[in-house]
Design an enzyme around this catalytic site. Structure first.
Site, short mmCIF file in Angstrom:
data_model
loop_
_atom_site.label_atom_id
_atom_site.label_comp_id
_atom_site.label_asym_id
_atom_site.label_seq_id
_atom_site.Cartn_x
_atom_site.Cartn_y
_atom_site.Cartn_z
N ARG A 58 24.00 -31.53 -10.10
CA ARG A 58 24.48 -31.70 -11.47
C ARG A 58 24.74 -30.34 -12.13
NH1 ARG A 58 19.77 -34.88 -13.48
NH2 ARG A 58 20.62 -34.61 -15.56
N ARG A 66 32.98 -33.54 -21.09
CA ARG A 66 32.43 -32.78 -19.97
C ARG A 66 33.51 -32.25 -19.06
NH1 ARG A 66 26.97 -35.37 -19.88
NH2 ARG A 66 25.72 -34.56 -18.19
N ARG A 91 14.01 -40.39 -14.57
CA ARG A 91 15.34 -40.77 -14.10
C ARG A 91 15.51 -40.44 -12.63
NH1 ARG A 91 19.30 -38.19 -18.57
NH2 ARG A 91 20.46 -37.80 -16.65
N ARG A 126 10.89 -34.36 -17.13
CA ARG A 126 11.44 -35.23 -18.19
C ARG A 126 11.02 -36.69 -17.99
NH1 ARG A 126 17.73 -34.98 -19.78
NH2 ARG A 126 18.12 -35.52 -17.60
N LYS A 147 20.05 -31.04 -25.19
CA LYS A 147 21.07 -31.66 -26.04
C LYS A 147 20.56 -32.99 -26.64
CE LYS A 147 24.08 -31.94 -22.68
NZ LYS A 147 23.25 -31.41 -21.58
P1 ADP Z 1 21.87 -34.82 -18.91
O1 ADP Z 1 21.08 -35.29 -20.10
O2 ADP Z 1 20.98 -34.38 -17.83
O3 ADP Z 1 22.88 -33.78 -19.28
P2 ADP Z 1 23.39 -37.24 -19.12
O4 ADP Z 1 22.44 -38.30 -19.51
O5 ADP Z 1 24.23 -36.66 -20.19
O6 ADP Z 1 22.61 -36.10 -18.35
O7 ADP Z 1 24.34 -37.76 -17.98
C1 ADP Z 1 23.84 -38.39 -16.82
C2 ADP Z 1 25.01 -38.70 -15.89
O8 ADP Z 1 25.93 -39.60 -16.53
C3 ADP Z 1 25.85 -37.49 -15.49
O9 ADP Z 1 25.30 -36.79 -14.39
C4 ADP Z 1 27.17 -38.19 -15.13
O10 ADP Z 1 27.10 -38.83 -13.87
C5 ADP Z 1 27.27 -39.29 -16.18
N1 ADP Z 1 27.96 -38.79 -17.40
C6 ADP Z 1 27.43 -38.62 -18.63
N2 ADP Z 1 28.36 -38.17 -19.47
C7 ADP Z 1 29.51 -38.05 -18.77
C8 ADP Z 1 30.81 -37.59 -19.08
N3 ADP Z 1 31.14 -37.17 -20.31
N4 ADP Z 1 31.74 -37.61 -18.09
C9 ADP Z 1 31.44 -38.04 -16.86
N5 ADP Z 1 30.24 -38.45 -16.48
C10 ADP Z 1 29.26 -38.46 -17.43
P1 ADP Z 2 19.75 -32.63 -22.04
O1 ADP Z 2 20.08 -33.81 -22.92
O2 ADP Z 2 20.51 -31.40 -22.39
O3 ADP Z 2 19.84 -32.97 -20.59
P2 ADP Z 2 16.99 -33.12 -22.89
O4 ADP Z 2 17.03 -33.12 -24.37
O5 ADP Z 2 16.87 -34.43 -22.20
O6 ADP Z 2 18.23 -32.26 -22.31
O7 ADP Z 2 15.76 -32.17 -22.46
C1 ADP Z 2 15.41 -31.98 -21.09
C2 ADP Z 2 13.88 -31.92 -20.97
O8 ADP Z 2 13.42 -30.72 -21.62
C3 ADP Z 2 13.14 -33.07 -21.65
O9 ADP Z 2 12.00 -33.36 -20.88
C4 ADP Z 2 12.75 -32.51 -23.02
O10 ADP Z 2 11.54 -33.11 -23.53
C5 ADP Z 2 12.52 -31.04 -22.70
N1 ADP Z 2 12.90 -30.13 -23.79
C6 ADP Z 2 13.95 -30.24 -24.63
N2 ADP Z 2 14.01 -29.19 -25.48
C7 ADP Z 2 12.96 -28.37 -25.16
C8 ADP Z 2 12.48 -27.11 -25.65
N3 ADP Z 2 13.09 -26.46 -26.65
N4 ADP Z 2 11.37 -26.58 -25.07
C9 ADP Z 2 10.75 -27.22 -24.05
N5 ADP Z 2 11.16 -28.40 -23.53
C10 ADP Z 2 12.25 -28.99 -24.08
#
Ligand code: ADP
Ligand code: ADP
Length: 236
Positions: free
Chosen positions: A190, A107, A179, A146, A32
Site C-alpha cells: 500500500r 488517490r 484490518r 491499529r 488522516k
Molecule cells: P488507509 O486508512 O490505510 O489510508 P483506507 O481505509 O483509506 O486506508 O483505504 C483502504 C483501501 O481501500 C485502499 O488500500 C484501497 O484498496 C481502497 N481505497 C480507499 N480509497 C480509495 C480510493 N480513493 N481509490 C481507490 N481505492 C481506494
Molecule cells: P490513515 O487514515 O491516514 O491511514 P489513521 O488515522 O487510521 O491513519 O491512523 C493510523 C494509526 O495511527 C491508528 O492506529 C491511529 O490510532 C494512530 N495514530 C493516528 N495519529 C497518530 C499520532 N499523531 N500519533 C500516534 N499515533 C497516531
C-alpha cells in the site's frame, strides 16, 4: 425545491453559499482518519472516508463491496470509475450541504480531475489540501498497532491511542478488530502504491496553490492544532 436543504446534487439551492471542501492527503497510516474524525466535528463538515465506504459495502455484501474487496485485500487501489461514482453519490447527500472533509479520496490524478469537475459544476473547488507527512518506519508501526471499531470505523492504536477497555470502542461499545490489509506485506504494497499513484497529487495540488504540509509525527492534538491552523480556523 426551495424546501430541500442544499447539497452537492442540488445546484439551484446552493446559491453563493457553496460547500467548503477540504482534502486530507498522506500515506496510509499518516493519521488522516483520526484527524478527519476530530476536525469534521469541530467544523461541522461531513467526514467522507472512501476506505470506510468500501468497508461498509463489504460488510453489507453489496456488488461494489465484492468487487472492491479483491483489490483491497491485495493492497491495490479500487478502479477509478467505481470509486469516483461512489464518492460522487456520497457528496450528493444532504449532510454535505455545508461541505466535506475528504479522507482517502482522491488517490489518483483521474480521481482528482473528476472531483474538480464535480465541484466546478456547483461553482466551487477544493479549498485546502493538508499533506500529512511521516517517515515510512513510523507508518508501519502505526498500521501494525491499529484497531478499528466494527460499527463505525472509529480508530485506535494499541500503544499511541488505546481505548479505555482493550478490544472495545470508547464511542459506541462495539468490538475492535485489526484490518486484514494492515498486515506487514500488504502495508508495504500500500505504501508503494501510494508513492506510484497518489504522490503525483502533491504536485497537482501544489500547482493549484492549495497544498499545505503538516508534520504528522507529533501527538494527535498537536497535529489537530496544525491542521486547524492550515485550514484557517485555528484552535480555541
Ligand atoms: P488507509 O486508512 O490505510 O489510508 P483506507 O481505509 O483509506 O486506508 O483505504 C483502504 C483501501 O481501500 C485502499 O488500500 C484501497 O484498496 C481502497 N481505497 C480507499 N480509497 C480509495 C480510493 N480513493 N481509490 C481507490 N481505492 C481506494
Ligand atoms: P490513515 O487514515 O491516514 O491511514 P489513521 O488515522 O487510521 O491513519 O491512523 C493510523 C494509526 O495511527 C491508528 O492506529 C491511529 O490510532 C494512530 N495514530 C493516528 N495519529 C497518530 C499520532 N499523531 N500519533 C500516534 N499515533 C497516531
Amino acid at each position: 425545491m426551495a424546501t430541500r436543504s442544499p447539497c452537492l446534487s442540488d445546484r439551484a439551492s446552493v446559491g453563493s453559499d457553496v460547500p467548503t471542501i477540504f482534502v486530507l492527503l498522506g500515506p496510509p497510516g499518516a493519521g488522516k482518519g483520526t484527524q478527519a474524525e476530530i476536525i469534521s466535528k469541530q467544523l461541522g463538515l461531513a467526514h467522507i472516508s472512501s476506505g470506510e465506504l468500501f468497508r461498509e459495502n463489504i460488510k453489507n455484501q453489496t456488488e461494489l463491496g465484492v468487487l472492491a474487496k479483491q483489490f483491497m485485500d491485495r493492497g491495490d487501489l479500487v478502479p477509478d470509475d467505481v470509486t469516483i461514482a461512489m464518492v460522487r453519490a456520497r457528496l450528493a447527500q444532504p449532510d454535505c450541504a455545508r461541505g466535506a472533509l475528504l479522507d482517502g479520496f482522491p488517490r489518483t490524478p483521474a480521481q482528482a480531475e473528476a472531483l474538480g469537475k464535480t465541484l466546478e459544476e456547483i461553482g466551487t473547488a477544493v479549498k485546502t489540501v493538508p499533506l500529512i507527512q511521516l517517515d515510512e518506519a513510523v507508518l508501519v508501526e502505526r498500521l501494525s498497532g491499529r484497531w478499528v471499531c466494527r460499527t463505525s470505523g472509529h480508530v485506535y492504536h494499541e500503544q499511541f491511542n488505546p481505548p479505555k477497555q482493550a478490544g472495545i470502542c470508547d464511542v459506541d461499545g462495539s468490538e475492535l478488530y485489526q484490518r486484514d490489509d494492515d498486515k506487514r506485506e500488504t502495508v508495504e504494497r500500500r505504501i508503494r502504491v501510494y508513492h506510484e499513484q497518489t504522490a503525483p497529487l502533491v504536485e497537482y495540488y501544489r500547482n493549484k496553490g492549495v497544498l499545505v504540509s503538516i508534520n504528522g509525527d507529533q501527538p494527535i492534538d498537536a497535529v489537530t492544532r496544525d491542521l486547524l491552523a492550515a485550514l484557517g480556523v485555528g484552535s480555541s
